[in-house]
Design a protein around this motif. Structure first.
Motif, PDB file in Angstrom:
ATOM      1  N   SER A   1       0.840  -1.197   0.000  1.00 37.67           N
ATOM      2  CA  SER A   1       0.000   0.000   0.000  1.00 37.67           C
ATOM      3  C   SER A   1       0.876   1.249   0.000  1.00 37.67           C
ATOM      4  O   SER A   1       0.615   2.211  -0.733  1.00 37.67           O
ATOM      5  N   HIS A   2       1.931   1.238   0.814  1.00 37.01           N
ATOM      6  CA  HIS A   2       2.870   2.365   0.844  1.00 37.01           C
ATOM      7  C   HIS A   2       3.560   2.524  -0.505  1.00 37.01           C
ATOM      8  O   HIS A   2       3.873   3.648  -0.922  1.00 37.01           O
ATOM      9  N   ALA A   3       3.802   1.393  -1.182  1.00 36.21           N
ATOM     10  CA  ALA A   3       4.464   1.435  -2.491  1.00 36.21           C
ATOM     11  C   ALA A   3       3.528   1.892  -3.592  1.00 36.21           C
ATOM     12  O   ALA A   3       3.967   2.202  -4.702  1.00 36.21           O
ATOM     13  N   GLY A   4       2.223   1.932  -3.299  1.00 37.34           N
ATOM     14  CA  GLY A   4       1.260   2.405  -4.286  1.00 37.34           C
ATOM     15  C   GLY A   4       0.604   1.327  -5.114  1.00 37.34           C
ATOM     16  O   GLY A   4      -0.247   1.620  -5.956  1.00 37.34           O
ATOM     17  N   LEU A   5       0.956   0.044  -4.893  1.00 36.60           N
ATOM     18  CA  LEU A   5       0.340  -1.029  -5.671  1.00 36.60           C
ATOM     19  C   LEU A   5      -1.066  -1.352  -5.182  1.00 36.60           C
ATOM     20  O   LEU A   5      -1.927  -1.725  -5.977  1.00 36.60           O
ATOM     21  N   LEU A   6      -1.272  -1.230  -3.877  1.00 38.60           N
ATOM     22  CA  LEU A   6      -2.572  -1.532  -3.277  1.00 38.60           C
ATOM     23  C   LEU A   6      -3.138  -0.289  -2.606  1.00 38.60           C
ATOM     24  O   LEU A   6      -2.399   0.623  -2.234  1.00 38.60           O
ATOM     25  N   GLU A   7      -4.446  -0.299  -2.435  1.00 38.49           N
ATOM     26  CA  GLU A   7      -5.122   0.800  -1.733  1.00 38.49           C
ATOM     27  C   GLU A   7      -6.089   0.197  -0.714  1.00 38.49           C
ATOM     28  O   GLU A   7      -6.998  -0.542  -1.084  1.00 38.49           O
ATOM     29  N   VAL A   8      -5.855   0.500   0.540  1.00 35.15           N
ATOM     30  CA  VAL A   8      -6.711  -0.006   1.611  1.00 35.15           C
ATOM     31  C   VAL A   8      -7.826   1.001   1.862  1.00 35.15           C
ATOM     32  O   VAL A   8      -7.571   2.155   2.191  1.00 35.15           O
ATOM     33  N   ARG A   9      -9.055   0.548   1.699  1.00 29.36           N
ATOM     34  CA  ARG A   9     -10.217   1.405   1.938  1.00 29.36           C
ATOM     35  C   ARG A   9     -10.942   0.884   3.177  1.00 29.36           C
ATOM     36  O   ARG A   9     -11.524  -0.202   3.146  1.00 29.36           O
ATOM     37  N   GLN A  10     -10.856   1.663   4.227  1.00 24.23           N
ATOM     38  CA  GLN A  10     -11.440   1.243   5.494  1.00 24.23           C
ATOM     39  C   GLN A  10     -12.921   0.900   5.342  1.00 24.23           C
ATOM     40  O   GLN A  10     -13.699   1.693   4.810  1.00 24.23           O
ATOM     41  N   GLY A  11     -13.282  -0.299   5.797  1.00 27.81           N
ATOM     42  CA  GLY A  11     -14.661  -0.735   5.732  1.00 27.81           C
ATOM     43  C   GLY A  11     -15.067  -1.304   4.394  1.00 27.81           C
ATOM     44  O   GLY A  11     -16.186  -1.809   4.240  1.00 27.81           O
ATOM     45  N   ASP A  12     -14.176  -1.234   3.394  1.00 27.87           N
ATOM     46  CA  ASP A  12     -14.532  -1.713   2.057  1.00 27.87           C
ATOM     47  C   ASP A  12     -13.599  -2.797   1.545  1.00 27.87           C
ATOM     48  O   ASP A  12     -13.962  -3.588   0.683  1.00 27.87           O
ATOM     49  N   GLY A  13     -12.364  -2.827   2.042  1.00 28.94           N
ATOM     50  CA  GLY A  13     -11.422  -3.841   1.597  1.00 28.94           C
ATOM     51  C   GLY A  13     -10.173  -3.231   0.981  1.00 28.94           C
ATOM     52  O   GLY A  13      -9.928  -2.029   1.085  1.00 28.94           O
TER      53      GLY A  13
END
Length: 231
Positions: free
Chosen positions: A59-71
């Motif tokens: 996520s810090h690297a920008g490959l993933l995005e954590v959306r609280q409550g959504d996944g």
């Protein structure tokens, strides 16, 4: 300094490598939600903390995005693209400025380095794009337009420039789609003159054509911002 015995790769690094491969290969497409934490724990055979740490790193690297409550969702296929997305965020202007810097130089170099095979690919891509325009298929227009610019930069045969551009491919595709959504007339922009300049081996004209339509978009955005301030 004496050499130190190497250690086995940690579990977190192994999970990061596996997830990165799933993302870069397209197994987990951009915009898609990845499996939930419990499923990853079972599939990878590691603990929750290991999965969380790997996801946090990506996520810090920008490959993933954590959306609280959504996944957690796939944001980019590599670190370069992820970094550009994080730096540019939702700002279309910043993306267009980065595109302009790379595409203008790509077009200039392509005019002197392109091969017959490059020209064939560019012509075929532009033909498909124009046909999609006639069908008013905005999705196909955006996809083939982004591919045309990728092929143009590839025709520069400069490996460093190509690598940089490959790193922002998803961002370029997003900017094309966004521009089309912002302005229905954007799909009428023709790249025939740009292709002709590359075919004729005219670096100056190719660079000018590559920058012209992006300058126009940037100018329109500037006018819109000024109008909003006046309101």
């Amino acid at each position: 300094m004496p050499l130190v015995t190497t250690k086995r790769t940690g579990l977190v690094d192994q999970v990061i490598a596996q997830i990165r491969e799933l993302v870069s290969s397209g197994e987990w497409p951009i915009g898609e939600k990845i499996p939930p934490e419990t499923e990853l724990v079972g599939a990878l055979g590691v603990g929750r903390n290991t999965v969380r740490e790997a996801v946090r790193a990506l996520s810090h690297a920008g490959l993933l995005e954590v959306r609280q409550g959504d996944g957690t969702f796939v944001r980019a296929t590599n670190e370069i693209s992820g970094a550009v997305r994080k730096l540019c965020g939702p700002e279309l202007r910043q993306v267009l400025e980065v595109r302009r810097a790379l595409e203008v130089e790509g077009a200039r170099l392509a005019a002197g380095a392109r091969t017959d095979e490059d020209l064939t690919g560019l012509e075929a891509c532009l033909t498909i794009r124009n046909e999609a325009m006639r069908r008013q298929d905005s999705t196909e227009v955006a996809t083939t337009d982004a591919e045309f610019h990728r092929l143009l930069v590839a025709a520069s045969h400069n490996p460093v420039l190509i690598s940089l551009y490959e790193g922002i491919r998803e961002t370029v595709a997003s900017s094309v789609a966004t521009a089309l959504n912002r302005d229905a007339q954007a799909e009428l922009v023709s790249h025939a003159e740009l292709l002709a300049a590359v075919r004729d081996g005219d670096p100056r004209q190719a660079a000018e054509e590559a920058g012209a339509f992006l300058d126009e978009l940037l100018s329109q955005m500037g006018s819109e911002s000024a109008a909003e301030q006046l309101d």
